[in-house]
Scaffold this active site. Structure first.
Site, PDB file in Angstrom:
ATOM      1  N   ARG A  15       5.213  -2.548  17.776  1.00  0.00           N
ATOM      2  CA  ARG A  15       5.981  -2.484  16.529  1.00  0.00           C
ATOM      3  C   ARG A  15       6.385  -3.901  16.173  1.00  0.00           C
ATOM      4  O   ARG A  15       6.834  -4.656  17.017  1.00  0.00           O
ATOM      5  CB  ARG A  15       7.228  -1.617  16.719  1.00  0.00           C
ATOM      6  CG  ARG A  15       8.004  -1.341  15.442  1.00  0.00           C
ATOM      7  CD  ARG A  15       9.218  -0.479  15.730  1.00  0.00           C
ATOM      8  NE  ARG A  15       8.874   0.812  16.262  1.00  0.00           N
ATOM      9  CZ  ARG A  15       8.450   1.840  15.541  1.00  0.00           C
ATOM     10  NH1 ARG A  15       8.311   1.718  14.228  1.00  0.00           N
ATOM     11  NH2 ARG A  15       8.155   2.989  16.112  1.00  0.00           N
ATOM     12  N   PHE A  49      -7.196   2.612   5.874  1.00  0.00           N
ATOM     13  CA  PHE A  49      -6.443   1.400   5.510  1.00  0.00           C
ATOM     14  C   PHE A  49      -6.722   0.207   6.415  1.00  0.00           C
ATOM     15  O   PHE A  49      -6.212  -0.882   6.175  1.00  0.00           O
ATOM     16  CB  PHE A  49      -4.934   1.675   5.433  1.00  0.00           C
ATOM     17  CG  PHE A  49      -4.326   2.271   6.671  1.00  0.00           C
ATOM     18  CD1 PHE A  49      -4.009   1.480   7.760  1.00  0.00           C
ATOM     19  CD2 PHE A  49      -4.035   3.626   6.731  1.00  0.00           C
ATOM     20  CE1 PHE A  49      -3.443   2.017   8.899  1.00  0.00           C
ATOM     21  CE2 PHE A  49      -3.458   4.175   7.863  1.00  0.00           C
ATOM     22  CZ  PHE A  49      -3.164   3.374   8.944  1.00  0.00           C
ATOM     23  N   LYS A  54       2.452   4.682   1.284  1.00  0.00           N
ATOM     24  CA  LYS A  54       2.656   5.284   2.610  1.00  0.00           C
ATOM     25  C   LYS A  54       2.471   6.794   2.476  1.00  0.00           C
ATOM     26  O   LYS A  54       3.277   7.469   1.845  1.00  0.00           O
ATOM     27  CB  LYS A  54       4.050   4.965   3.150  1.00  0.00           C
ATOM     28  CG  LYS A  54       4.232   5.435   4.583  1.00  0.00           C
ATOM     29  CD  LYS A  54       5.594   5.071   5.127  1.00  0.00           C
ATOM     30  CE  LYS A  54       5.661   5.313   6.623  1.00  0.00           C
ATOM     31  NZ  LYS A  54       5.262   6.680   7.024  1.00  0.00           N
ATOM     32  N   GLU A  56      -5.150   7.702   7.411  1.00  0.00           N
ATOM     33  CA  GLU A  56      -4.170   8.781   7.273  1.00  0.00           C
ATOM     34  C   GLU A  56      -4.832   9.935   6.529  1.00  0.00           C
ATOM     35  O   GLU A  56      -5.471   9.742   5.491  1.00  0.00           O
ATOM     36  CB  GLU A  56      -2.948   8.289   6.490  1.00  0.00           C
ATOM     37  CG  GLU A  56      -1.792   9.256   6.483  1.00  0.00           C
ATOM     38  CD  GLU A  56      -0.733   8.945   7.538  1.00  0.00           C
ATOM     39  OE1 GLU A  56       0.231   9.712   7.635  1.00  0.00           O
ATOM     40  OE2 GLU A  56      -0.893   7.943   8.254  1.00  0.00           O
ATOM     41  N   LYS A  81       7.711  -0.686   6.803  1.00  0.00           N
ATOM     42  CA  LYS A  81       7.715   0.542   6.000  1.00  0.00           C
ATOM     43  C   LYS A  81       8.966   0.586   5.141  1.00  0.00           C
ATOM     44  O   LYS A  81      10.061   0.222   5.585  1.00  0.00           O
ATOM     45  CB  LYS A  81       7.569   1.788   6.863  1.00  0.00           C
ATOM     46  CG  LYS A  81       8.586   1.982   7.968  1.00  0.00           C
ATOM     47  CD  LYS A  81       8.252   3.256   8.731  1.00  0.00           C
ATOM     48  CE  LYS A  81       9.114   3.405   9.968  1.00  0.00           C
ATOM     49  NZ  LYS A  81       8.820   4.643  10.711  1.00  0.00           N
ATOM     50  N   GLU A  88       0.842  -1.197   0.000  1.00  0.00           N
ATOM     51  CA  GLU A  88       0.000   0.000   0.000  1.00  0.00           C
ATOM     52  C   GLU A  88       0.874   1.243   0.000  1.00  0.00           C
ATOM     53  O   GLU A  88       2.003   1.212   0.515  1.00  0.00           O
ATOM     54  CB  GLU A  88      -0.903   0.018   1.243  1.00  0.00           C
ATOM     55  CG  GLU A  88      -1.848  -1.162   1.344  1.00  0.00           C
ATOM     56  CD  GLU A  88      -2.625  -1.196   2.653  1.00  0.00           C
ATOM     57  OE1 GLU A  88      -3.467  -2.102   2.812  1.00  0.00           O
ATOM     58  OE2 GLU A  88      -2.396  -0.310   3.507  1.00  0.00           O
TER      59      GLU A  88
END
Length: 569
Positions: free
Chosen positions: A415, A339, A246, A299, A421, A244
């Site tokens: 995390r 998302f 960012k 986002e 990322k 996807e």
């Protein structure tokens, strides 16, 4: 518990640098507290009245607090100002003047008084706040006055955060940290730490089994890891992955729910503050989603009205303001890219595999609109396709890609390699930017004397501590130097915060309280024993100020070590 007794615990916590000792003191305090007051105690030791998402604040600035102290002890305001200039701490000023016995005032009574002061609104509310706060201070013991005077101006900081509270609760019930994971798991999906403490106190760990997400109460956001190449990503979380774009915008958690019989939409930032009133256009677009209750991860990013192109973060972040909101919304429109879906109509999807959550999301949100759409996605098992997609995203002015493990649950507050990322600077040098805390500044000399700041010291987080990693004297524009000076002056403190660990030769001219987060890009991470992190940033430069991030969301030393190792890959 009396507030006098709580004040004695606060003094012990203030004098204690060791996190283990702090945890032990908190556990002792929690054991002595009752189920009816432990939530209030937890809020107060953190210097708050409620979780940040509730937005309960006293709205008493430093200047107003000086007036309160003068009224509380019937002293001339100029004497109070002179004392404050000498002491540098409003709490110490109040303590020196206080003479109240206050022995019988309970924690609950002090907390209720502060809540009532915070809720004062309308005509004459400022004078009422001053009068009520002065009355409260006048009734407290000198030690109690010290700590209550610090709370309104955000100066209580005792060197720990929510995470140490969780450790303290574990020690309360188990005598060690063995219950920490279980308590933190509940906290991650229900971020009212006072409620969590109350449940553990009243019902033990078994009470946490009933904790589920609830629309209207934010969930701690899931965070991504980093890997150096598309091949490494497929090797770690493949064979197939979801790719996807960012977005370089504002991370936003969207809640739809009912309150007092009315349908509500609330937005929460990545550090769990309620930002709903800043985004009236997005609230309107979200309200059209046909659900009773839901929680989405999303986002928000600004775009140019004429070209439709995405705007850089520095422009998007201008939407975070308290005034002229309608006007800026017209000039700087946002689009919300959803998302993930975490909850809908009473059912949690936290443990549901990502591929299933995506299908549910597509069913719930439906077609794209001018203000809201589902983040586009491509499933692939090809490293070449991942690189091609990243090139496409970068050409659109985006930050890179998010690559997601197809069968992974949503890892609230964690995390991990469920998300990776992959940014534009991945693939050479340091694989990502580093979010650092500004520890202090040095005064400018020569040309920079006019800027106020000539260099600044930054650190990364290890537990509750912040360890130095770089002293930065280049890589800023003139405008950034002036902005840093302005921000540092507003956060200046007289003494080194107890959370900071650094070599005495690196001590800055001015200490900055733990608040200001900056994003730093570096060419390389090197080993440097002069820095307490043991690592240093080579050729660091400031990318931007990260106002939407709290100190607890800065890069950890463990993450920095991973980035250091990735350079060698």
């Amino acid at each position: 518990m009396t507030f006098k007794e709580l004040s004695q615990y606060l003094e012990r916590l203030e004098k204690t640098p060791s996190r283990n000792e702090i945890t032990s003191i908190l556990a002792e305090l929690f054991k002595k507290s009752s189920p009816g007051e432990i939530d209030k105690i937890v809020y107060l030791v953190l210097g708050n009245l409620a979780p940040s998402y509730q937005g309960v604040v006293l709205n008493i600035a430093e200047r107003m607090m000086l007036r309160i102290i003068a009224q509380a002890y019937d002293e001339d305001i100029n004497k109070i100002k002179a004392l404050y200039k000498e002491k540098g701490d409003l709490g110490t000023v109040a303590e020196e003047l206080a003479s109240g016995e206050g022995g019988s005032i309970s924690v609950g009574e002090v907390y209720s008084a502060l809540i009532e002061i915070a809720n004062e609104a309308g005509a004459g509310s400022q004078e009422k706040k001053i009068s009520r706060m002065a009355k409260l201070l006048g009734e407290l013991t000198p030690l109690g006055a010290r700590f209550v005077a610090r709370i309104p101006v955000g100066k209580l900081r005792l060197g720990f955060s929510d995470m140490t509270i969780l450790d303290g609760l574990s020690y309360m019930v188990k005598g060690d940290k063995s219950a920490r994971v279980e308590i933190e798991t509940a906290f991650n999906v229900f971020v009212d730490i006072g409620v969590i403490a109350k449940i553990v106190k009243a019902k033990g760990l078994s009470g946490l089994k009933g904790i589920k997400p609830m629309a209207g109460i934010p969930i701690r956001p899931s965070l991504a890891e980093r890997l150096p190449s598309a091949e490494k990503i497929l090797e770690k979380i493949g064979p197939k992955v979801a790719v996807e774009p960012k977005y370089d915008g504002l991370r936003t958690e969207v809640h739809i729910f009912s309150q007092d019989g009315k349908r509500k939409v609330s937005f929460f930032s990545r550090n769990l503050e309620n930002t709903t009133r800043m985004f009236p256009d997005l609230v309107e677009a979200t309200a059209e989603i046909k659900v009773k209750t839901a929680i989405f991860d999303a986002e928000a990013i600004g775009y140019d009205l004429k070209t439709g192109k995405f705007l850089p973060f520095q422009e998007t972040v201008q939407r975070k303001r308290k005034h002229d909101i309608e006007e800026i919304a017209k000039k700087l429109p946002l689009k919300l890219f959803v998302f993930d879906i975490l909850y809908k109509d009473g059912k949690s999807f936290i443990d549901t595999p990502f591929s299933e959550r995506r299908k549910i999301l597509e069913t719930v949100v439906g077609k794209s609109g001018a203000k809201l759409e589902i983040t586009r996605q491509e499933i692939t098992d090809s490293a070449e396709t991942i690189r091609d997609l990243i090139k496409t995203y970068l050409s659109e002015g985006l930050e890179g890609a998010m690559i997601k493990k197809i069968d992974a649950p949503y890892k609230a507050g964690a995390r991990g390699y469920h998300w990776i990322k992959y940014k534009k600077n991945t693939g050479g040098g340091v694989a990502d930017t580093i979010d650092c805390l500004v520890l202090g500044v040095n005064k400018g000399r020569g040309k920079r004397a006019g800027f106020g700041v000539g260099a600044f010291l930054v650190g990364v987080r290890q537990g509750e501590k912040f360890k130095s990693v770089s002293k930065i004297g280049t890589g800023l524009t003139d405008e950034q130097w002036r902005e840093l000076d302005k921000r540092a002056k507003a956060l200046e403190v007289n003494q080194k915060p107890k959370e900071y660990e650094l070599h005495k030769n690196l001590e800055p001219d001015v200490w900055v309280k733990p608040s200001l987060v900056v994003e730093i890009l570096a060419d390389e991470i090197t080993k440097r024993p002069i820095h307490s992190a043991g690592l240093a940033l080579r050729f660091p430069r400031l990318i931007r100020f990260r106002d939407e991030k709290s100190p607890e969301q800065t890069t950890t030393l463990s993450e920095l070590n991973k980035l250091y190792q990735m350079q060698k890959s």
